[in-house]
Design an enzyme around this catalytic site. Structure first.
Site, PDB file in Angstrom:
ATOM      1  N   ASP A 187      -1.413  -4.700  -8.253  1.00  0.00           N
ATOM      2  CA  ASP A 187      -2.648  -4.317  -8.948  1.00  0.00           C
ATOM      3  C   ASP A 187      -3.463  -5.572  -9.255  1.00  0.00           C
ATOM      4  OD1 ASP A 187      -4.483  -3.446 -11.098  1.00  0.00           O
ATOM      5  OD2 ASP A 187      -3.309  -1.612 -11.092  1.00  0.00           O
TER       6      ASP A 187
ATOM      7  N   GLN B  41      -7.523   8.212 -15.182  1.00  0.00           N
ATOM      8  CA  GLN B  41      -7.654   7.875 -13.756  1.00  0.00           C
ATOM      9  C   GLN B  41      -9.022   7.254 -13.497  1.00  0.00           C
ATOM     10  OE1 GLN B  41      -7.122  11.204 -11.025  1.00  0.00           O
ATOM     11  NE2 GLN B  41      -6.894   9.829  -9.265  1.00  0.00           N
TER      12      GLN B  41
ATOM     13  N   HIS C 228      -2.301   7.620  -6.785  1.00  0.00           N
ATOM     14  CA  HIS C 228      -1.445   6.426  -6.800  1.00  0.00           C
ATOM     15  C   HIS C 228      -0.472   6.514  -7.960  1.00  0.00           C
ATOM     16  CE1 HIS C 228      -5.089   5.680  -9.125  1.00  0.00           C
ATOM     17  NE2 HIS C 228      -4.338   4.948  -9.939  1.00  0.00           N
TER      18      HIS C 228
HETATM   19  P1  5GP Z   1      -5.935   4.386 -12.588  1.00  0.00           P
HETATM   20  O1  5GP Z   1      -6.653   4.003 -13.838  1.00  0.00           O
HETATM   21  O2  5GP Z   1      -6.829   5.146 -11.634  1.00  0.00           O
HETATM   22  O3  5GP Z   1      -4.635   5.092 -12.830  1.00  0.00           O
HETATM   23  O4  5GP Z   1      -5.529   3.020 -11.895  1.00  0.00           O
HETATM   24  C1  5GP Z   1      -6.345   2.324 -11.016  1.00  0.00           C
HETATM   25  C2  5GP Z   1      -5.753   0.957 -10.841  1.00  0.00           C
HETATM   26  O5  5GP Z   1      -6.274   0.378  -9.670  1.00  0.00           O
HETATM   27  C3  5GP Z   1      -6.095  -0.009 -11.994  1.00  0.00           C
HETATM   28  O6  5GP Z   1      -4.892  -0.483 -12.575  1.00  0.00           O
HETATM   29  C4  5GP Z   1      -6.894  -1.116 -11.319  1.00  0.00           C
HETATM   30  O7  5GP Z   1      -6.599  -2.390 -11.836  1.00  0.00           O
HETATM   31  C5  5GP Z   1      -6.464  -0.983  -9.866  1.00  0.00           C
HETATM   32  N1  5GP Z   1      -7.479  -1.408  -8.909  1.00  0.00           N
HETATM   33  C6  5GP Z   1      -8.793  -1.042  -8.885  1.00  0.00           C
HETATM   34  N2  5GP Z   1      -9.422  -1.625  -7.842  1.00  0.00           N
HETATM   35  C7  5GP Z   1      -8.472  -2.351  -7.183  1.00  0.00           C
HETATM   36  C8  5GP Z   1      -8.526  -3.170  -6.005  1.00  0.00           C
HETATM   37  O8  5GP Z   1      -9.566  -3.351  -5.362  1.00  0.00           O
HETATM   38  N3  5GP Z   1      -7.360  -3.752  -5.627  1.00  0.00           N
HETATM   39  C9  5GP Z   1      -6.184  -3.575  -6.312  1.00  0.00           C
HETATM   40  N4  5GP Z   1      -5.102  -4.211  -5.854  1.00  0.00           N
HETATM   41  N5  5GP Z   1      -6.117  -2.815  -7.411  1.00  0.00           N
HETATM   42  C10 5GP Z   1      -7.236  -2.202  -7.851  1.00  0.00           C
END
Ligand code: 5GP
Ligand code: ZN
Length: 141
Positions: free
Chosen positions: A37, A100, A106
């Protein structure tokens, strides 16, 4: 014959899967890519991402959900050995209200370390037995 990919043009994870955006991959197979991440909660925070686009767990095929959980277990064991963490959170958010932010399914693999602070916490409610019973009925009847 190569299978057709399910991909969405404006999805950041689809772009990562396609190699259009760089990432730090720690595991890859036919179905999944697992990357670090960019905004980690702790050292080693990783994301299990299916190579095909599914918005959330509601949409993810059942078999793939089972395979994702198996992979989470496998990687959790490996990462615990390699990173010497003291515990582990496996988290998965569905919908904006649930936190999310990227709408491509994911699973978060978050190594936990003594002293890393209470980064993931909710406030415990006090519903009482009657309310719990009403909820139980709503769900099961
Ligand atoms: P959510 O909040 O949708 O459960 O988690 C999304 C995750 O994706 C976050 O922890 C954020 O840091 C990660 N993330 C967002 N954009 C990118 C990216 O371009 N590359 C990587 N490696 N992680 C990302
Ligand atoms: Zn996508």
């Amino acid at each position: 014959m190569k299978k057709e990919m399910i991909s969405q043009d404006n999805c950041i994870f689809c772009k990562i899967i396609a190699g259009k955006i760089p990432s730090h991959t720690i595991y890859e197979d036919e179905q999944f890519k697992v990357i670090l991440d960019v905004g980690p909660a702790t050292r080693g925070h990783a994301l299990i991402i299916p190579k095909n686009h599914f918005t959330n767990l509601y949409e993810l095929p059942e078999k793939m959900a089972a395979d994702a959980m198996k992979l989470a277990k496998k990687l959790m064991i490996k990462m615990t050995e390699k990173l010497h963490c003291d515990g582990f959170n496996v988290i998965q958010n569905n919908g904006e209200v649930a936190g999310q932010t990227v709408f491509h399914f994911h699973m978060h693999l978050i190594p936990r370390y003594k002293e890393d602070g209470e980064i993931l916490k909710y406030i415990a409610g006090e519903p009482g037995a009657e309310e719990l019973e009403r909820i139980r009925k709503t769900i099961t009847e």
